[in-house]
Design a protein around this motif. Structure first.
Motif, PDB file in Angstrom:
ATOM      1  N   THR A   1      -9.416   9.753  23.601  1.00  0.00           N
ATOM      2  CA  THR A   1      -9.679   8.487  22.919  1.00  0.00           C
ATOM      3  C   THR A   1     -10.945   8.642  22.096  1.00  0.00           C
ATOM      4  O   THR A   1     -11.970   9.104  22.601  1.00  0.00           O
ATOM      5  N   ILE A   2     -10.862   8.236  20.831  1.00  0.00           N
ATOM      6  CA  ILE A   2     -11.992   8.342  19.907  1.00  0.00           C
ATOM      7  C   ILE A   2     -12.479   6.926  19.600  1.00  0.00           C
ATOM      8  O   ILE A   2     -11.687   6.049  19.247  1.00  0.00           O
ATOM      9  N   TYR A   3     -13.791   6.717  19.742  1.00  0.00           N
ATOM     10  CA  TYR A   3     -14.406   5.408  19.564  1.00  0.00           C
ATOM     11  C   TYR A   3     -15.313   5.393  18.326  1.00  0.00           C
ATOM     12  O   TYR A   3     -15.847   6.437  17.947  1.00  0.00           O
ATOM     13  N   ASP A   4     -15.551   4.204  17.778  1.00  0.00           N
ATOM     14  CA  ASP A   4     -16.472   4.072  16.652  1.00  0.00           C
ATOM     15  C   ASP A   4     -17.931   4.146  17.109  1.00  0.00           C
ATOM     16  O   ASP A   4     -18.819   4.480  16.331  1.00  0.00           O
ATOM     17  N   LYS A   5     -18.190   3.826  18.366  1.00  0.00           N
ATOM     18  CA  LYS A   5     -19.501   3.957  18.997  1.00  0.00           C
ATOM     19  C   LYS A   5     -19.248   4.073  20.499  1.00  0.00           C
ATOM     20  O   LYS A   5     -18.152   3.748  20.972  1.00  0.00           O
ATOM     21  N   PRO A   6     -20.229   4.552  21.283  1.00  0.00           N
ATOM     22  CA  PRO A   6     -20.001   4.658  22.729  1.00  0.00           C
ATOM     23  C   PRO A   6     -19.520   3.319  23.311  1.00  0.00           C
ATOM     24  O   PRO A   6     -20.122   2.282  23.054  1.00  0.00           O
TER      25      PRO A   6
ATOM     26  N   PHE B   1     -21.218  10.242  26.339  1.00  0.00           N
ATOM     27  CA  PHE B   1     -20.348  10.494  25.186  1.00  0.00           C
ATOM     28  C   PHE B   1     -20.879  11.624  24.319  1.00  0.00           C
ATOM     29  O   PHE B   1     -22.080  11.864  24.249  1.00  0.00           O
ATOM     30  N   PHE B   2     -19.932  12.290  23.627  1.00  0.00           N
ATOM     31  CA  PHE B   2     -20.245  13.238  22.559  1.00  0.00           C
ATOM     32  C   PHE B   2     -19.775  12.620  21.251  1.00  0.00           C
ATOM     33  O   PHE B   2     -18.747  11.941  21.217  1.00  0.00           O
ATOM     34  N   TYR B   3     -20.503  12.886  20.173  1.00  0.00           N
ATOM     35  CA  TYR B   3     -20.070  12.470  18.842  1.00  0.00           C
ATOM     36  C   TYR B   3     -19.783  13.710  18.013  1.00  0.00           C
ATOM     37  O   TYR B   3     -20.521  14.689  18.071  1.00  0.00           O
ATOM     38  N   GLY B   4     -18.722  13.672  17.238  1.00  0.00           N
ATOM     39  CA  GLY B   4     -18.429  14.788  16.367  1.00  0.00           C
ATOM     40  C   GLY B   4     -17.061  14.668  15.743  1.00  0.00           C
ATOM     41  O   GLY B   4     -16.502  13.574  15.631  1.00  0.00           O
ATOM     42  N   THR B   5     -16.529  15.824  15.351  1.00  0.00           N
ATOM     43  CA  THR B   5     -15.239  15.890  14.670  1.00  0.00           C
ATOM     44  C   THR B   5     -14.245  16.664  15.513  1.00  0.00           C
ATOM     45  O   THR B   5     -14.469  17.836  15.822  1.00  0.00           O
ATOM     46  N   LEU B   6     -13.171  15.992  15.887  1.00  0.00           N
ATOM     47  CA  LEU B   6     -12.038  16.656  16.543  1.00  0.00           C
ATOM     48  C   LEU B   6     -11.125  17.158  15.447  1.00  0.00           C
ATOM     49  O   LEU B   6     -10.869  16.446  14.469  1.00  0.00           O
ATOM     50  N   GLU B   7     -10.615  18.382  15.600  1.00  0.00           N
ATOM     51  CA  GLU B   7      -9.762  18.956  14.564  1.00  0.00           C
ATOM     52  C   GLU B   7      -8.624  19.748  15.195  1.00  0.00           C
ATOM     53  O   GLU B   7      -8.831  20.501  16.141  1.00  0.00           O
TER      54      GLU B   7
ATOM     55  N   LYS C   1     -15.588  10.254  25.139  1.00  0.00           N
ATOM     56  CA  LYS C   1     -16.176  10.229  26.490  1.00  0.00           C
ATOM     57  C   LYS C   1     -16.184  11.648  27.058  1.00  0.00           C
ATOM     58  O   LYS C   1     -15.206  12.373  26.961  1.00  0.00           O
ATOM     59  N   LYS C   2     -17.313  12.038  27.636  1.00  0.00           N
ATOM     60  CA  LYS C   2     -17.427  13.362  28.245  1.00  0.00           C
ATOM     61  C   LYS C   2     -16.452  13.463  29.418  1.00  0.00           C
ATOM     62  O   LYS C   2     -16.156  12.472  30.070  1.00  0.00           O
ATOM     63  N   GLY C   3     -15.967  14.668  29.679  1.00  0.00           N
ATOM     64  CA  GLY C   3     -15.043  14.870  30.784  1.00  0.00           C
ATOM     65  C   GLY C   3     -14.765  16.333  31.033  1.00  0.00           C
ATOM     66  O   GLY C   3     -15.185  17.212  30.262  1.00  0.00           O
ATOM     67  N   LYS C   4     -14.046  16.613  32.105  1.00  0.00           N
ATOM     68  CA  LYS C   4     -13.747  17.989  32.515  1.00  0.00           C
ATOM     69  C   LYS C   4     -12.900  18.746  31.502  1.00  0.00           C
ATOM     70  O   LYS C   4     -12.823  19.960  31.554  1.00  0.00           O
ATOM     71  N   HIS C   5     -12.272  18.042  30.587  1.00  0.00           N
ATOM     72  CA  HIS C   5     -11.392  18.671  29.606  1.00  0.00           C
ATOM     73  C   HIS C   5     -12.143  19.160  28.357  1.00  0.00           C
ATOM     74  O   HIS C   5     -11.555  19.784  27.494  1.00  0.00           O
ATOM     75  N   ILE C   6     -13.444  18.887  28.247  1.00  0.00           N
ATOM     76  CA  ILE C   6     -14.242  19.325  27.098  1.00  0.00           C
ATOM     77  C   ILE C   6     -15.080  20.515  27.533  1.00  0.00           C
ATOM     78  O   ILE C   6     -15.860  20.422  28.485  1.00  0.00           O
ATOM     79  N   GLY C   7     -14.911  21.648  26.843  1.00  0.00           N
ATOM     80  CA  GLY C   7     -15.670  22.812  27.271  1.00  0.00           C
ATOM     81  C   GLY C   7     -15.484  24.035  26.413  1.00  0.00           C
ATOM     82  O   GLY C   7     -15.187  23.956  25.221  1.00  0.00           O
ATOM     83  N   THR C   8     -15.630  25.172  27.047  1.00  0.00           N
ATOM     84  CA  THR C   8     -15.571  26.461  26.375  1.00  0.00           C
ATOM     85  C   THR C   8     -15.159  27.525  27.385  1.00  0.00           C
ATOM     86  O   THR C   8     -15.130  27.277  28.589  1.00  0.00           O
ATOM     87  N   TYR C   9     -14.842  28.673  26.886  1.00  0.00           N
ATOM     88  CA  TYR C   9     -14.673  29.849  27.733  1.00  0.00           C
ATOM     89  C   TYR C   9     -15.947  30.676  27.595  1.00  0.00           C
ATOM     90  O   TYR C   9     -16.706  30.502  26.648  1.00  0.00           O
TER      91      TYR C   9
END
Length: 172
Positions: free
Chosen positions: A38-43, A72-78, A91-99
């Motif tokens: 879900t993408i929000y205009d503000k937190p 929350f993180f702000y940025g561009t999803l692509e 919203k921050k969560g376990k699904h946002i990350g890196t290897y």
């Protein structure tokens, strides 16, 4: 003199561009995540979009993060293939990350106590291909991560050189 002026202008524009993107952290939405983002205009604000991976086309979401709050993180999803972009707060969560990028299989991954190469090592993670590191905060291009290793949560700062935000490879 004209060539000198052109070179100086080129260098100034290059430095300006590099500085503008210096703080962005490149992360991914876990390729195994089946839920919606879900993408929000503000937190905690108005919902502007809801997106999810396109598993049929194997078009996965990446996230260029430029700002953050506690939740929350702000940025561009692509989308990696189609290139379709969405800007806003997520919203921050376990699904946002890196290897963790590790081309030396026997060398453990170092998680630092601060966002600097001069920081002390907080903990290490024995090299494990395909572990997903949850990103909970960032400082410039450093990522503060949590990773579950053999039932134990390990956390610390992961250097930019050790991050792999490519949904198609784990950089190992």
């Amino acid at each position: 003199m004209k060539q000198f002026l052109i070179i100086v202008l080129f260098l100034i524009s290059t430095v300006s561009i590099a500085h503008a993107v210096e703080g962005n952290l490149e992360v991914i939405i876990n390729p195994a995540y089946k839920g919606s983002i879900t993408i929000y205009d503000k937190p905690n604000g108005r919902i502007v979009a809801s997106v999810k991976h396109d598993f049929e086309e194997e078009d996965y979401l990446t996230f260029s993060v430029s700002n953050q709050t506690a939740d929350f993180f702000y940025g561009t999803l692509e989308y990696s293939i189609s290139g379709k972009k969405f800007k806003g707060w997520v919203k921050k969560g376990k699904h946002i990350g890196t290897y963790a990028r590790n081309y030396e299989p026997r060398k453990p991954i170092k998680l630092m106590s601060g966002a600097s190469v001069n920081s002390k090592v907080s903990t290490t993670v024995p090299e494990q291909p395909n572990l997903f590191y949850q990103v909970t905060a960032f400082d410039k291009k450093w990522a503060y991560v949590n990773v579950l290793y053999k039932g134990q949560v390990k956390q610390g700062w992961l250097s930019p050189e050790m991050q792999c935000s490519n949904p198609y490879t784990t950089c190992n």
